[in-house]
Design a protein around this motif. Sequence first.
Motif, PDB file in Angstrom:
ATOM      1  N   ARG A 116       0.858  -1.192   0.000  1.00  0.00           N
ATOM      2  CA  ARG A 116       0.000   0.000   0.000  1.00  0.00           C
ATOM      3  C   ARG A 116       0.892   1.239   0.000  1.00  0.00           C
ATOM      4  O   ARG A 116       2.111   1.156   0.170  1.00  0.00           O
ATOM      5  CB  ARG A 116      -0.917  -0.008   1.213  1.00  0.00           C
ATOM      6  CG  ARG A 116      -1.542  -1.350   1.542  1.00  0.00           C
ATOM      7  CD  ARG A 116      -2.562  -1.811   0.509  1.00  0.00           C
ATOM      8  NE  ARG A 116      -2.942  -3.213   0.740  1.00  0.00           N
ATOM      9  CZ  ARG A 116      -3.942  -3.821   0.132  1.00  0.00           C
ATOM     10  NH1 ARG A 116      -4.659  -3.169  -0.766  1.00  0.00           N
ATOM     11  NH2 ARG A 116      -4.223  -5.086   0.383  1.00  0.00           N
ATOM     12  N   LYS A 117       0.262   2.392  -0.183  1.00  0.00           N
ATOM     13  CA  LYS A 117       1.043   3.617  -0.316  1.00  0.00           C
ATOM     14  C   LYS A 117       0.560   4.660   0.679  1.00  0.00           C
ATOM     15  O   LYS A 117      -0.641   4.850   0.863  1.00  0.00           O
ATOM     16  CB  LYS A 117       0.932   4.153  -1.743  1.00  0.00           C
ATOM     17  CG  LYS A 117       1.803   5.357  -2.026  1.00  0.00           C
ATOM     18  CD  LYS A 117       1.870   5.668  -3.512  1.00  0.00           C
ATOM     19  CE  LYS A 117       0.512   6.049  -4.056  1.00  0.00           C
ATOM     20  NZ  LYS A 117       0.580   6.486  -5.475  1.00  0.00           N
ATOM     21  N   ILE A 118       1.500   5.336   1.342  1.00  0.00           N
ATOM     22  CA  ILE A 118       1.173   6.442   2.229  1.00  0.00           C
ATOM     23  C   ILE A 118       1.000   7.702   1.393  1.00  0.00           C
ATOM     24  O   ILE A 118       1.809   7.993   0.511  1.00  0.00           O
ATOM     25  CB  ILE A 118       2.269   6.643   3.294  1.00  0.00           C
ATOM     26  CG1 ILE A 118       2.288   5.447   4.249  1.00  0.00           C
ATOM     27  CG2 ILE A 118       2.053   7.932   4.071  1.00  0.00           C
ATOM     28  CD1 ILE A 118       3.399   5.500   5.276  1.00  0.00           C
ATOM     29  N   VAL A 119      -0.077   8.441   1.659  1.00  0.00           N
ATOM     30  CA  VAL A 119      -0.368   9.659   0.909  1.00  0.00           C
ATOM     31  C   VAL A 119      -0.565  10.805   1.892  1.00  0.00           C
ATOM     32  O   VAL A 119      -0.754  10.592   3.093  1.00  0.00           O
ATOM     33  CB  VAL A 119      -1.635   9.479   0.041  1.00  0.00           C
ATOM     34  CG1 VAL A 119      -1.431   8.376  -0.989  1.00  0.00           C
ATOM     35  CG2 VAL A 119      -2.852   9.180   0.917  1.00  0.00           C
ATOM     36  N   PRO A 120      -0.528  12.049   1.408  1.00  0.00           N
ATOM     37  CA  PRO A 120      -0.795  13.182   2.301  1.00  0.00           C
ATOM     38  C   PRO A 120      -2.195  13.086   2.905  1.00  0.00           C
ATOM     39  O   PRO A 120      -3.129  12.595   2.250  1.00  0.00           O
ATOM     40  CB  PRO A 120      -0.671  14.398   1.373  1.00  0.00           C
ATOM     41  CG  PRO A 120       0.173  13.931   0.238  1.00  0.00           C
ATOM     42  CD  PRO A 120      -0.154  12.487   0.046  1.00  0.00           C
ATOM     43  N   SER A 121      -2.352  13.534   4.131  1.00  0.00           N
ATOM     44  CA  SER A 121      -3.656  13.471   4.789  1.00  0.00           C
ATOM     45  C   SER A 121      -4.692  14.324   4.074  1.00  0.00           C
ATOM     46  O   SER A 121      -5.900  14.160   4.292  1.00  0.00           O
ATOM     47  CB  SER A 121      -3.535  13.917   6.246  1.00  0.00           C
ATOM     48  OG  SER A 121      -3.061  15.255   6.323  1.00  0.00           O
ATOM     49  N   SER A 122      -4.232  15.229   3.211  1.00  0.00           N
ATOM     50  CA  SER A 122      -5.156  16.084   2.465  1.00  0.00           C
ATOM     51  C   SER A 122      -5.762  15.378   1.252  1.00  0.00           C
ATOM     52  O   SER A 122      -6.728  15.880   0.667  1.00  0.00           O
ATOM     53  CB  SER A 122      -4.430  17.352   2.001  1.00  0.00           C
ATOM     54  OG  SER A 122      -3.320  17.023   1.167  1.00  0.00           O
ATOM     55  N   ARG A 123      -5.195  14.238   0.850  1.00  0.00           N
ATOM     56  CA  ARG A 123      -5.642  13.567  -0.378  1.00  0.00           C
ATOM     57  C   ARG A 123      -7.145  13.218  -0.343  1.00  0.00           C
ATOM     58  O   ARG A 123      -7.869  13.527  -1.315  1.00  0.00           O
ATOM     59  CB  ARG A 123      -4.808  12.308  -0.613  1.00  0.00           C
ATOM     60  CG  ARG A 123      -5.194  11.501  -1.850  1.00  0.00           C
ATOM     61  CD  ARG A 123      -4.803  12.192  -3.135  1.00  0.00           C
ATOM     62  NE  ARG A 123      -3.355  12.376  -3.213  1.00  0.00           N
ATOM     63  CZ  ARG A 123      -2.498  11.409  -3.577  1.00  0.00           C
ATOM     64  NH1 ARG A 123      -2.944  10.195  -3.890  1.00  0.00           N
ATOM     65  NH2 ARG A 123      -1.203  11.673  -3.636  1.00  0.00           N
ATOM     66  N   PRO A 124      -7.658  12.575   0.714  1.00  0.00           N
ATOM     67  CA  PRO A 124      -9.097  12.279   0.725  1.00  0.00           C
ATOM     68  C   PRO A 124      -9.949  13.541   0.620  1.00  0.00           C
ATOM     69  O   PRO A 124     -10.994  13.536  -0.038  1.00  0.00           O
ATOM     70  CB  PRO A 124      -9.299  11.573   2.073  1.00  0.00           C
ATOM     71  CG  PRO A 124      -7.959  11.006   2.409  1.00  0.00           C
ATOM     72  CD  PRO A 124      -6.978  12.005   1.894  1.00  0.00           C
ATOM     73  N   ARG A 125      -9.509  14.634   1.252  1.00  0.00           N
ATOM     74  CA  ARG A 125     -10.269  15.884   1.187  1.00  0.00           C
ATOM     75  C   ARG A 125     -10.290  16.433  -0.231  1.00  0.00           C
ATOM     76  O   ARG A 125     -11.306  16.969  -0.690  1.00  0.00           O
ATOM     77  CB  ARG A 125      -9.658  16.917   2.136  1.00  0.00           C
ATOM     78  CG  ARG A 125      -9.687  16.519   3.604  1.00  0.00           C
ATOM     79  CD  ARG A 125      -9.163  17.652   4.483  1.00  0.00           C
ATOM     80  NE  ARG A 125      -9.125  17.260   5.887  1.00  0.00           N
ATOM     81  CZ  ARG A 125      -8.064  16.718   6.485  1.00  0.00           C
ATOM     82  NH1 ARG A 125      -6.946  16.538   5.799  1.00  0.00           N
ATOM     83  NH2 ARG A 125      -8.108  16.373   7.759  1.00  0.00           N
ATOM     84  N   GLU A 126      -9.171  16.309  -0.931  1.00  0.00           N
ATOM     85  CA  GLU A 126      -9.090  16.790  -2.309  1.00  0.00           C
ATOM     86  C   GLU A 126     -10.036  16.015  -3.225  1.00  0.00           C
ATOM     87  O   GLU A 126     -10.429  16.522  -4.276  1.00  0.00           O
ATOM     88  CB  GLU A 126      -7.658  16.668  -2.818  1.00  0.00           C
ATOM     89  CG  GLU A 126      -6.679  17.607  -2.113  1.00  0.00           C
ATOM     90  CD  GLU A 126      -5.225  17.278  -2.401  1.00  0.00           C
ATOM     91  OE1 GLU A 126      -4.988  16.279  -3.115  1.00  0.00           O
ATOM     92  OE2 GLU A 126      -4.341  18.009  -1.921  1.00  0.00           O
ATOM     93  N   GLU A 127     -10.405  14.806  -2.809  1.00  0.00           N
ATOM     94  CA  GLU A 127     -11.330  13.991  -3.597  1.00  0.00           C
ATOM     95  C   GLU A 127     -12.772  14.153  -3.117  1.00  0.00           C
ATOM     96  O   GLU A 127     -13.653  13.391  -3.505  1.00  0.00           O
ATOM     97  CB  GLU A 127     -10.899  12.528  -3.539  1.00  0.00           C
ATOM     98  CG  GLU A 127      -9.538  12.278  -4.171  1.00  0.00           C
ATOM     99  CD  GLU A 127      -9.144  10.821  -4.173  1.00  0.00           C
ATOM    100  OE1 GLU A 127      -9.973   9.974  -3.759  1.00  0.00           O
ATOM    101  OE2 GLU A 127      -8.012  10.512  -4.580  1.00  0.00           O
ATOM    102  N   GLY A 128     -13.001  15.156  -2.251  1.00  0.00           N
ATOM    103  CA  GLY A 128     -14.358  15.475  -1.831  1.00  0.00           C
ATOM    104  C   GLY A 128     -14.844  14.768  -0.585  1.00  0.00           C
ATOM    105  O   GLY A 128     -16.030  14.871  -0.237  1.00  0.00           O
ATOM    106  N   MET A 129     -13.959  14.048   0.125  1.00  0.00           N
ATOM    107  CA  MET A 129     -14.372  13.358   1.343  1.00  0.00           C
ATOM    108  C   MET A 129     -14.158  14.251   2.562  1.00  0.00           C
ATOM    109  O   MET A 129     -13.245  15.076   2.583  1.00  0.00           O
ATOM    110  CB  MET A 129     -13.552  12.073   1.545  1.00  0.00           C
ATOM    111  CG  MET A 129     -13.565  11.117   0.390  1.00  0.00           C
ATOM    112  SD  MET A 129     -12.514   9.675   0.749  1.00  0.00           S
ATOM    113  CE  MET A 129     -12.395   8.939  -0.868  1.00  0.00           C
TER     114      MET A 129
END
Length: 252
Positions: A116-129
């Motif tokens: 799996r891959k670690i992503v910035p915590s902002s990534r889900p927010r950028e996708e509208g979550m």
Amino acid sequence: MANDLDEDESGAAFLMRILRYLETPQYLRRSLFPKHNSLRFVGLLPPLDAPHHLRKHEWASYREGITRDKIDRGSTGTLVDVGLSKNVMVEQVLEPGTRVTVEMGTNRNLDAGPSRKIVPSSRPREEGMYWGYKVRYAANISSVFKHCPYQGGYDHRIGTSEHGLVISSSELALPAFRHLLIAFGGLAGLEECVEEDKNLKDKNVRDLFDSYLNTCPLQGSRTIRTEEAIFISLQYFQEPINRVSRKYESST
């Protein structure tokens, strides 16, 4: 956070600990929050049940996790506890005890498949979550603006006060924004916050905000607690903010 059962906190430190605890998914709390006096009665508080507070049987594109141990010496990768039946492996090598956001992908097989891959915590927010919130301490109201974490500051600043403009939610028109600030004062209001701030000497509280609104008109009681005003005001702002969002989506 320090593990001090006998230490009593008050004011900002107490609220910050409680708010951070509530935002954290349940399966991470024991690892990230040692026992503390301030958390003695936290079980009485209503759960947020936010989208990132996932159950063990639920699968999602992202999960919050905490790093455990490296796979073994000489190998690359780190085990991460994401609240499932087994830890997952990520490619990055990180120190144990770090909270991370993991992109889970579509492969639900935890025993095989790619890391799996670690992503910035902002990534889900950028996708509208909706993916929780951050807690930031500001020593005074001027620090709220001065140390804004967003480049360019807040697009639109709203102050709430019983002395503010009374306008119905249906008639409130907000401009397009990326980062909206809604400020609430204590029992004496934002006016006292400005008066007590040495960096804002001779400043008028209305000059600090683009809008200064009374979201709780005809309140009846002498004062409204801040925690009550927040719930009332968020309901008041919901439709105006949604109108801005819909207008933005239709233009893109």
